[in-house]
Design an enzyme around this catalytic site. Structure first.
Site, PDB file in Angstrom:
ATOM      1  N   GLN A 101    -105.067 -36.846-138.949  1.00  0.00           N
ATOM      2  CA  GLN A 101    -105.444 -38.074-139.663  1.00  0.00           C
ATOM      3  C   GLN A 101    -106.777 -37.824-140.367  1.00  0.00           C
ATOM      4  O   GLN A 101    -107.747 -37.394-139.741  1.00  0.00           O
ATOM      5  CB  GLN A 101    -105.581 -39.255-138.706  1.00  0.00           C
ATOM      6  N   TYR A 171    -111.873 -49.113-142.417  1.00  0.00           N
ATOM      7  CA  TYR A 171    -112.469 -47.949-143.079  1.00  0.00           C
ATOM      8  C   TYR A 171    -112.270 -48.057-144.597  1.00  0.00           C
ATOM      9  O   TYR A 171    -111.733 -49.050-145.095  1.00  0.00           O
ATOM     10  CB  TYR A 171    -111.898 -46.659-142.489  1.00  0.00           C
ATOM     11  N   ARG A 219    -101.538 -44.709-142.355  1.00  0.00           N
ATOM     12  CA  ARG A 219    -101.783 -45.763-141.364  1.00  0.00           C
ATOM     13  C   ARG A 219    -102.301 -46.982-142.110  1.00  0.00           C
ATOM     14  O   ARG A 219    -103.366 -46.943-142.721  1.00  0.00           O
ATOM     15  CB  ARG A 219    -102.777 -45.319-140.295  1.00  0.00           C
ATOM     16  N   GLY A 312    -100.750 -45.309-126.976  1.00  0.00           N
ATOM     17  CA  GLY A 312    -102.105 -44.761-126.978  1.00  0.00           C
ATOM     18  C   GLY A 312    -102.793 -44.805-125.637  1.00  0.00           C
ATOM     19  O   GLY A 312    -102.929 -43.791-124.952  1.00  0.00           O
ATOM     20  N   ARG A 313    -103.218 -46.016-125.244  1.00  0.00           N
ATOM     21  CA  ARG A 313    -104.040 -46.128-124.027  1.00  0.00           C
ATOM     22  C   ARG A 313    -103.320 -45.605-122.787  1.00  0.00           C
ATOM     23  O   ARG A 313    -103.932 -44.994-121.919  1.00  0.00           O
ATOM     24  CB  ARG A 313    -104.457 -47.576-123.778  1.00  0.00           C
TER      25      ARG A 313
END
Length: 330
Positions: A101, A171, A219, A312-313
């Site tokens: 990424q 971002y 993304r 993810g987590r």
């Protein structure tokens, strides 16, 4: 057969199942952004056994003024390619595919990190920061497009299976897309098509650099969940444009809310967003958001909420999660 265990073809990318490890910043890189043993060990552990079909490497900065935080990975110059190649090889040896990424932080950083005043579409403070950024000029934007292009080329040279453009979580590319931070009056501001103009130029630049046989993921910060911010209606238009431009997979997440939304909980809390996008594109869609149970992941696929599931987590907390999940379905 289990939905999760079905293979998937996305353009030139073949995946053995539907389980993805989404990008999660580790702050393990060297101070100059290079790969070190700590990062190699981390991704070796996460990819062991190849139970995750795809591992998306944490966001990596394309140039120094776009660096988000200390100890972030770099794709900003050719000297990093050798280390990145080792990273790709570690994951491939374990049997998973991997993409990098790549990102520019825009105003979602500080001058302490970058050594310069943060840059943004407009002179508007970032919703999560107090600093007033400088407005990007045309020349700045041309430099950023070139930096994305070079970062994607390095990703391919390093042996990765694809590249993911980060356009979420507040971002730079998300700052262009969101009306909260894009107040421009030129052709990069105003309607949705203008606000994704830079995205499309970045996609075009990357495609020219990597060729047609190298997967591009994006993304997408699909909703800000804030008054006056980005909505799913904007993202439905954008997603269709990104598919036309040659993106192979859309990775659905939040906007200025980041990857967690106050008041949203449960397994796959971004499912309404991924489902809406999936209805208007023919390319695969990744859903993330609080997914910790394999049966919930299976159910989300069965209900056509997405084509791929990002966990993810749960994987961060337990490196054996994917192995247990896959074995429980066989």
């Amino acid at each position: 057969m289990s939905y999760l265990l079905k293979p998937l073809q996305a353009g030139p990318l073949t995946l053995t199942n539907r389980l993805v490890m989404p990008p999660m910043a580790t702050a393990k890189a060297d101070p100059d952004g290079k790969v070190n043993q700590s990062i190699l060990d981390y991704y070796a552990e996460k990819s062991e056994g190849g139970y995750l079909s795809l591992i998306i490497i944490e966001h990596s900065f394309i140039q120094l003024d776009g660096k988000a935080s200390d100890l972030q990975l770099s794709v900003s110059d050719d000297s990093v390619v050798e280390g990145l190649n080792k990273l790709a090889e570690v994951i491939h040896r374990n049997g998973s595919k991997t993409v990098m990424q790549i990102n520019h932080a825009g105003s979602n950083t500080t001058s302490e990190v970058t050594g310069s005043t943060p840059l943004a579409p407009s002179v508007v403070p970032h919703p999560r920061r107090k600093v007033l950024p400088d407005e990007l000029t045309r020349e700045d934007m041309a430099t950023i497009i070139q930096a994305f292009q070079n970062a994607a080329r390095r990703t391919k040279e390093a042996g990765f299976d694809g590249v993911e453009i980060h356009a979420a979580h507040g971002y730079l590319l998300h700052q262009f897309f969101s009306p909260l931070t894009n107040k421009r009056t030129d052709e990069y501001g105003g309607n949705v098509h203008n606000r994704i103009r830079l995205h499309l130029q970045v996609i075009e630049g990357i495609r020219a650099a990597v060729g047609d046989d190298f997967p591009i993921l994006l993304r997408l910060g699909t909703s800000d969940y804030q008054e006056g911010g980005l909505t799913i209606d904007d993202s439905i238009v954008a997603a269709q444009e990104f598919e036309k431009a040659g993106v192979n997979i859309l990775d659905i997440s939040g906007g200025f809310c980041g990857y967690i939304v106050p008041g949203l909980s449960g397994q796959g809390f971004f499912a309404p967003l991924s489902e809406a996008i999936k209805k208007v594109v023919s390319i695969p869609v990744i859903l993330t958001g609080g997914i910790t149970e394999i049966l919930a992941a299976e159910q989300l696929l069965a209900e056509d909420k997405a084509d791929l599931i990002g966990v993810g987590r749960a994987v961060l907390n337990n490196s054996k999660w994917a192995e247990h999940a896959v074995k429980s379905l066989r």
